[in-house]
Design a protein around this motif. Sequence first.
Motif, mmCIF file in Angstrom:
data_model
loop_
_atom_site.group_PDB
_atom_site.id
_atom_site.type_symbol
_atom_site.label_atom_id
_atom_site.label_comp_id
_atom_site.label_asym_id
_atom_site.label_seq_id
_atom_site.Cartn_x
_atom_site.Cartn_y
_atom_site.Cartn_z
ATOM 1 N N VAL A 24 0.819 -1.279 0.118
ATOM 2 C CA VAL A 24 -0.028 0.099 0.098
ATOM 3 C C VAL A 24 0.862 1.303 0.056
ATOM 4 C CG1 VAL A 24 -1.684 1.110 1.292
ATOM 5 C CG2 VAL A 24 -1.894 -1.155 1.272
ATOM 6 N N THR A 25 0.947 1.994 -1.364
ATOM 7 C CA THR A 25 1.613 3.278 -1.211
ATOM 8 C C THR A 25 0.697 4.345 -1.495
ATOM 9 O OG1 THR A 25 3.465 1.967 -2.246
ATOM 10 C CG2 THR A 25 3.462 4.307 -2.251
ATOM 11 N N VAL A 26 0.727 5.263 -0.691
ATOM 12 C CA VAL A 26 -0.359 6.536 -0.837
ATOM 13 C C VAL A 26 0.283 7.740 -0.889
ATOM 14 C CG1 VAL A 26 -2.031 7.721 0.150
ATOM 15 C CG2 VAL A 26 -2.064 5.394 0.452
ATOM 16 N N VAL A 27 0.144 8.599 -1.929
ATOM 17 C CA VAL A 27 0.637 9.871 -2.156
ATOM 18 C C VAL A 27 -0.750 10.869 -2.039
ATOM 19 C CG1 VAL A 27 1.979 11.468 -3.392
ATOM 20 C CG2 VAL A 27 2.500 9.123 -3.057
ATOM 21 N N VAL A 28 -0.666 11.669 -1.473
ATOM 22 C CA VAL A 28 -1.594 12.796 -1.295
ATOM 23 C C VAL A 28 -1.246 14.204 -1.615
ATOM 24 C CG1 VAL A 28 -3.506 14.034 -0.036
ATOM 25 C CG2 VAL A 28 -3.215 11.801 0.221
ATOM 26 N N ALA A 29 -1.461 14.633 -2.903
ATOM 27 C CA ALA A 29 -0.889 15.909 -3.344
ATOM 28 C C ALA A 29 -2.014 17.129 -3.611
ATOM 29 C CB ALA A 29 -0.129 15.709 -4.686
ATOM 30 N N ASP A 30 -1.563 18.363 -3.253
ATOM 31 C CA ASP A 30 -2.403 19.520 -3.431
ATOM 32 C C ASP A 30 -1.889 20.083 -4.518
ATOM 33 O OD1 ASP A 30 -4.113 19.403 -1.125
ATOM 34 O OD2 ASP A 30 -2.896 20.138 0.083
ATOM 35 N N TYR A 31 -2.612 20.360 -5.625
ATOM 36 C CA TYR A 31 -2.094 20.747 -6.761
ATOM 37 C C TYR A 31 -2.543 22.418 -6.867
ATOM 38 C CZ TYR A 31 -1.739 20.410 -12.065
ATOM 39 O OH TYR A 31 -1.312 20.921 -13.224
ATOM 40 N N ARG A 32 -1.649 23.164 -6.986
ATOM 41 C CA ARG A 32 -2.191 24.651 -7.098
ATOM 42 C C ARG A 32 -1.068 25.408 -7.920
ATOM 43 N NH1 ARG A 32 -0.251 23.602 -1.780
ATOM 44 N NH2 ARG A 32 1.304 24.890 -1.387
ATOM 45 N N LEU A 33 -1.351 26.806 -8.251
ATOM 46 C CA LEU A 33 -0.597 27.562 -8.794
ATOM 47 C C LEU A 33 -0.385 28.694 -7.760
ATOM 48 C CD1 LEU A 33 -2.064 27.912 -12.317
ATOM 49 C CD2 LEU A 33 0.215 26.564 -11.704
ATOM 50 N N SER A 34 1.227 29.016 -7.600
ATOM 51 C CA SER A 34 1.325 30.165 -6.795
ATOM 52 C C SER A 34 2.051 31.277 -7.648
ATOM 53 C CB SER A 34 2.450 29.683 -5.836
ATOM 54 O OG SER A 34 3.588 29.417 -6.584
ATOM 55 N N GLN A 35 1.410 32.605 -7.301
ATOM 56 C CA GLN A 35 1.905 33.635 -8.201
ATOM 57 C C GLN A 35 3.363 34.026 -7.746
ATOM 58 O OE1 GLN A 35 0.179 34.447 -10.484
ATOM 59 N NE2 GLN A 35 -1.505 32.968 -9.930
#
Length: 402
Positions: A391-402
């Motif tokens: 079991v391998t889990v990766v949670v990522a927040d995908y966003r653009l920074s200015q």
Amino acid sequence: MKPRLLILMVLAAVLAGCGKGPAADKAASKAEKPLLLAPADLYTVQSNALITGPSITGSVQPERRADLRAEVSAVVLQVLKENGEPVKRGDLIIRLDDTAIRENLTSAQSATGSASRADEQAERQYQRVKQLRASSLVSVQDLEDAEVRRNNAQSDLEAAKSRVAIARQQLQRTEIRAPFEGIVADRQVSAGDTVEIGRELVKVIDPTSMRFEGMVSADTIGDIRGGQTVVFRVHGYAQQEFSGHITRVNPAANVTTRQVEVLVAFSDPKQQPQLAGLYAEGRVETASTAALTMPASALVQDNTGSFAWRVQGAILRKVALDLGVRDARTGDYVLKRGLAAGDRLLLCTNGLTDALSPNDIASVLALRRRPADDCQRLIELAHVARAADDVTVVVADYRLSQ
């Protein structure tokens, strides 16, 4: 400032037993420990420059290098420098036996003395005959004979002097000296060895003159020109990326491989490797464009294509991705369509998705806690469901920074 894509990925992995029975599951449950995260568990993905151009392979070699070979046949008497020792210009590295050459020099010097005396005598004789001929006391033939003897004596003297010069040169060649300041490399002989003319003895290199000597395919040589940037990696320096620029392109292709040699100078000489012969590979930057890229580890692939798990509220959706070319330098993929700024992604192996339903996963991610907490909770639920795989889990927040 251009937008930059930042993805914070927290990786948590645990091995679930398969086919070992309840006893094994119970033992594994007792062995569980709290998840600890190290800086190595964090990975940042951002918008990068996509470099395109032909690949280049070769090795790092010194521009200043000398293969010192034997110029006389002799026995090695001394080896004064070992591999890796620094030398200055003129330092003695190897001494060969010069006994026979010194005898030849002595003999040539003695012959020169005799030839010099014979030349002087022949010159005096010629001058006397010349005066007698002026008084008509000798014939023209006598004068010509004296002149021939004088000329022959002069020729013998010059030949004797030449033999002395050759003997002295041979004597100098019994001492193998450094042609420039550098380091001794690849010593081929030891004291007592007999060497013939042309035998390689030792190499001297200048470690401050390293360059990348690469080969590119002749099919792409039309895109190559002097001054272009080359980005490459050197084996032994896997964590460091080097850059340089093309200084010269060989005007002729290799007759066997049909590849063309390209010489690349390091952009920063202070950071160049100090070892010669290391394999290197990279890419010539013939074109560079800004593109949104994703690492291969952030993709889920099956027989239907490439996709990612996108969380929208309490719903987990499988979103197909339209990928572009892959950056041969970094291994990242260009993302054309499928994701937008603000999307939240779940990246995992089938060890999780086979044990939990999309709704179960979405209910955890809908709480929008810290990615590390979501990872831990999903792994716990997979254990409860008795996951049959890693079991391998990766949670990522995908966003653009200015």
